[in-house]
Scaffold this motif. Structure first.
Motif, mmCIF file in Angstrom:
data_model
loop_
_atom_site.group_PDB
_atom_site.id
_atom_site.type_symbol
_atom_site.label_atom_id
_atom_site.label_comp_id
_atom_site.label_asym_id
_atom_site.label_seq_id
_atom_site.Cartn_x
_atom_site.Cartn_y
_atom_site.Cartn_z
ATOM 1 N N TRP A 135 0.794 -1.234 0.000
ATOM 2 C CA TRP A 135 0.000 0.000 0.000
ATOM 3 C C TRP A 135 0.824 1.280 0.000
ATOM 4 O O TRP A 135 0.307 2.364 -0.296
ATOM 5 C CB TRP A 135 -0.952 0.028 1.200
ATOM 6 C CG TRP A 135 -0.270 0.015 2.558
ATOM 7 C CD1 TRP A 135 0.047 -1.073 3.300
ATOM 8 C CD2 TRP A 135 0.160 1.154 3.320
ATOM 9 N NE1 TRP A 135 0.649 -0.706 4.487
ATOM 10 C CE2 TRP A 135 0.723 0.666 4.526
ATOM 11 C CE3 TRP A 135 0.119 2.523 3.117
ATOM 12 C CZ2 TRP A 135 1.248 1.486 5.512
ATOM 13 C CZ3 TRP A 135 0.639 3.372 4.100
ATOM 14 C CH2 TRP A 135 1.189 2.849 5.283
ATOM 15 N N TYR A 155 -6.000 3.282 1.464
ATOM 16 C CA TYR A 155 -5.746 2.171 2.386
ATOM 17 C C TYR A 155 -6.188 2.587 3.788
ATOM 18 O O TYR A 155 -5.477 3.317 4.489
ATOM 19 C CB TYR A 155 -4.264 1.812 2.366
ATOM 20 C CG TYR A 155 -3.894 0.653 3.266
ATOM 21 C CD1 TYR A 155 -4.444 -0.607 3.086
ATOM 22 C CD2 TYR A 155 -2.974 0.823 4.297
ATOM 23 C CE1 TYR A 155 -4.101 -1.667 3.899
ATOM 24 C CE2 TYR A 155 -2.620 -0.235 5.123
ATOM 25 C CZ TYR A 155 -3.182 -1.476 4.928
ATOM 26 O OH TYR A 155 -2.837 -2.526 5.741
ATOM 27 N N ALA A 425 -7.420 -8.419 9.066
ATOM 28 C CA ALA A 425 -6.403 -7.914 8.139
ATOM 29 C C ALA A 425 -4.996 -8.189 8.638
ATOM 30 O O ALA A 425 -4.071 -8.402 7.848
ATOM 31 C CB ALA A 425 -6.585 -6.410 7.927
ATOM 32 N N SER A 429 -3.525 -10.412 5.520
ATOM 33 C CA SER A 429 -2.644 -9.722 4.581
ATOM 34 C C SER A 429 -1.251 -10.323 4.563
ATOM 35 O O SER A 429 -0.547 -10.250 3.552
ATOM 36 C CB SER A 429 -2.560 -8.235 4.933
ATOM 37 O OG SER A 429 -2.014 -8.053 6.227
ATOM 38 N N GLU A 454 -8.519 -4.674 2.132
ATOM 39 C CA GLU A 454 -7.577 -3.669 2.611
ATOM 40 C C GLU A 454 -7.752 -2.329 1.913
ATOM 41 O O GLU A 454 -7.202 -1.320 2.351
ATOM 42 C CB GLU A 454 -6.140 -4.164 2.398
ATOM 43 C CG GLU A 454 -5.777 -5.365 3.249
ATOM 44 C CD GLU A 454 -4.324 -5.757 3.102
ATOM 45 O OE1 GLU A 454 -3.579 -4.987 2.481
ATOM 46 O OE2 GLU A 454 -3.945 -6.811 3.624
ATOM 47 N N ARG A 462 -16.077 -4.349 4.331
ATOM 48 C CA ARG A 462 -14.921 -5.154 4.733
ATOM 49 C C ARG A 462 -15.372 -6.465 5.363
ATOM 50 O O ARG A 462 -14.809 -7.525 5.098
ATOM 51 C CB ARG A 462 -14.027 -4.390 5.718
ATOM 52 C CG ARG A 462 -13.278 -3.229 5.120
ATOM 53 C CD ARG A 462 -12.333 -2.607 6.133
ATOM 54 N NE ARG A 462 -11.257 -3.513 6.469
ATOM 55 C CZ ARG A 462 -10.905 -3.861 7.713
ATOM 56 N NH1 ARG A 462 -11.554 -3.363 8.757
ATOM 57 N NH2 ARG A 462 -9.905 -4.678 7.919
#
Length: 513
Positions: A135, A155, A425, A429, A454, A462
């Motif tokens: 990001w 982000y 996350a 991630s 994300e 989300r």
């Protein structure tokens, strides 16, 4: 599965018969906290490490731009005094003007920009960069105390990431005389935290001293203890003896039976706290190690989920508040839905699935592990019971990381604490992004979902994305989730050690009674 360890009780009885019964004032007398770790501490730069023990140490010697309140999950100013969004893809962060490194040098925007730009540079090969490179495009120093973060996309978790992982280093730390030196801060990092490195013997002893120049009003407060000595003591019995004789004041990640036994004596106090850490087995569903291997078959992966007695592992090997899990995240994390496929313990069903997949006599499996040998051995035994011919490869973390990077691991037992962040996350991630070598699923759609989650700030959206992703992982059985954790400590009766809701031991909060 073995449910008791009588030899430990015998060992404890033997120690009690020879060890001094009075440990009062052992560390308190000279205001030195004596800590023992079973795991070797080989370097001190958390930008290039991942293990939990390294997080604990880094929390003492380093600081981040923002901090997270473990009780409320609120983001607090730390090295930074504040931030503002210039636009959806630009964040301007203002630094405090009273921060100094342990060498007395003032913290500047140039230090912050250098550190982050190096962490996301592929040449750095840093562990810390993995959480930012997806990001963060670049960072620039606007003036002495203003840093501008340029994002690759909108982000919403940027401030969360700026409150964790990357540790700020003085400008050019990793570039010495024009040459890249990745381990330049491995032995004596110049940090910004409440303690500085006084001496370090890798694998043996680390001595930290309170940094008197630490900035006022830090979220970490003003540490009460002057010196912290951290020693590597691999043998738990030796750690017990040291605690009883006054050579150790704080033991971490203590086996439950040992913690309970010693906590019942006057020489130690047993503390048990929560933890967002979870244990799991990652399976090479993509076939990186063998394109035609058994783990590429969904039925085999589902069978492996049925083969593990997660409840016994949680109860007898972890204990406390630990629970068997069937989710690829901690159930307390946002987005970690639990209404998904749950493979109950059933070794006979596992055998049936193996046979249906074409392996009626089972199959050989190299299972890698790097910590908590009793758990690894219990998992291997359960798989053997279901017909899997397990070769348990118990190695150092560095070896496992290297083998995984080379795509040489068919299955490994991993754990992840999410840095204490109660959001899916923080684990998804790292493990299911398309760029990480931890992702052995080979599922492009899963990676797309994780990335999409994300890139949106709408919490309802989300949640919907993570619901789809978590269901996909469970249905395809890309992982074998095992257990959540409950961390056991043994501490000196003289020590006041508060436990945090996120399970991260914050030694700078310790004080003497």
């Amino acid at each position: 599965m073995i449910k008791a360890y009588p030899f430990r009780a015998i060992a404890l009885a033997a120690l009690m018969s020879v060890a001094p019964m009075s440990t009062a004032l052992a560390g308190k007398a000279d205001n030195t906290l004596n800590v023992s770790f079973s795991e070797e501490i080989l370097e001190l730069d958390y930008n290039y490490t991942t293990k939990r023990e390294y997080i604990i140490i880094s929390d003492l010697i380093d600081d981040t731009l923002f901090s997270v309140d473990p009780e409320t999950n609120e983001y607090l100013p730390a090295l930074a005094s504040g931030y503002e969004y210039v636009d959806d893809r630009t964040i301007e962060v203002t630094l405090r003007d009273d921060i100094t490194f342990h060498n007395g040098q003032n913290l500047t925007a140039a230090d912050v920009a250098y550190t982050y730009n190096w962490m996301i540079d592929p040449e750095s090969e840093s562990n810390a960069g993995a959480t930012h490179e997806s990001w963060l495009e670049s960072v620039e120093a606007v003036d002495e105390l203003t840093v501008r973060f340029h994002l690759l996309n909108d982000y919403p978790l940027a401030i969360r990431d700026l409150a964790s992982r990357v540790r700020i280093r003085p400008e050019n730390t990793y570039h010495v005389n024009g040459e890249v030196v990745r381990n330049a801060a491995a032995l004596e990092p110049v940090g910004l935290g409440p303690y500085k490195v006084a001496s370090f013997e890798p694998g043996q002893e680390l001595i930290l001293e309170r940094y008197e120049g630490y900035y006022a009003d830090s979220p970490k407060g003003d540490p009460a203890i002057e010196r912290i000595v951290i020693r590597t003591i691999p043998d738990i019995g030796t750690q017990q003896a040291e605690l009883m004789s006054g050579g150790v004041d704080w033991m971490y990640n203590v086996p439950l039976d040992v913690a309970q036994s010693m906590g019942a004596t006057p020489v130690a106090e047993h503390l048990s706290g929560p933890d967002l850490r979870v244990a799991f087995i990652v399976l090479d569903a993509a076939g990186y190690t063998d394109p035609e291997g058994p783990l590429t078959n969904q039925l085999v992966r589902q069978g492996m989920n049925h083969a593990i007695n997660k409840a016994d592992i949680a109860q007898y090997l972890v204990g406390g508040s630990a629970e068997a899990i069937h989710t690829p995240c901690h159930p307390a994390q946002f987005g970690c839905v639990t209404d998904i496929a749950n493979y109950e313990y059933n070794p006979e069903r596992a055998k049936e699935l193996f046979a249906e997949a074409g392996y009626p006599d089972g199959f050989p499996l190299d299972l890698w592990a790097y910590r908590e040998r009793p758990m690894a051995e219990a998992i291997a035994a359960d798989l053997e019971l279901a017909g899997v011919d397990v070769n348990l490869r118990y190695v150092q973390l560095e070896s496992l990381n290297q083998a995984r990077a080379n795509r040489d691991i068919p299955a490994y037992i991993g754990t992840w604490g999410s840095g204490g962040t109660a959001d899916t996350a923080a684990i998804a991630s790292i493990h299911f992004n398309e760029t990480t070598d931890r992702n052995l699923s080979g599922d492009a759609e899963l990676s797309r979902l994780v990335q999409a989650a994300e890139e949106t700030s709408d919490q309802d959206e989300r949640l919907a994305i993570y619901t789809e992703a978590v269901n996909l992982i469970a249905d395809q059985a890309y992982w074998v989730p095992i257990t959540s954790y409950s961390v056991n400590y043994l501490v000196s009766p003289d020590l006041d050690f508060p436990l945090s809701a996120d399970g991260l031991p914050r030694l700078y909060q310790a004080s003497w009674k």
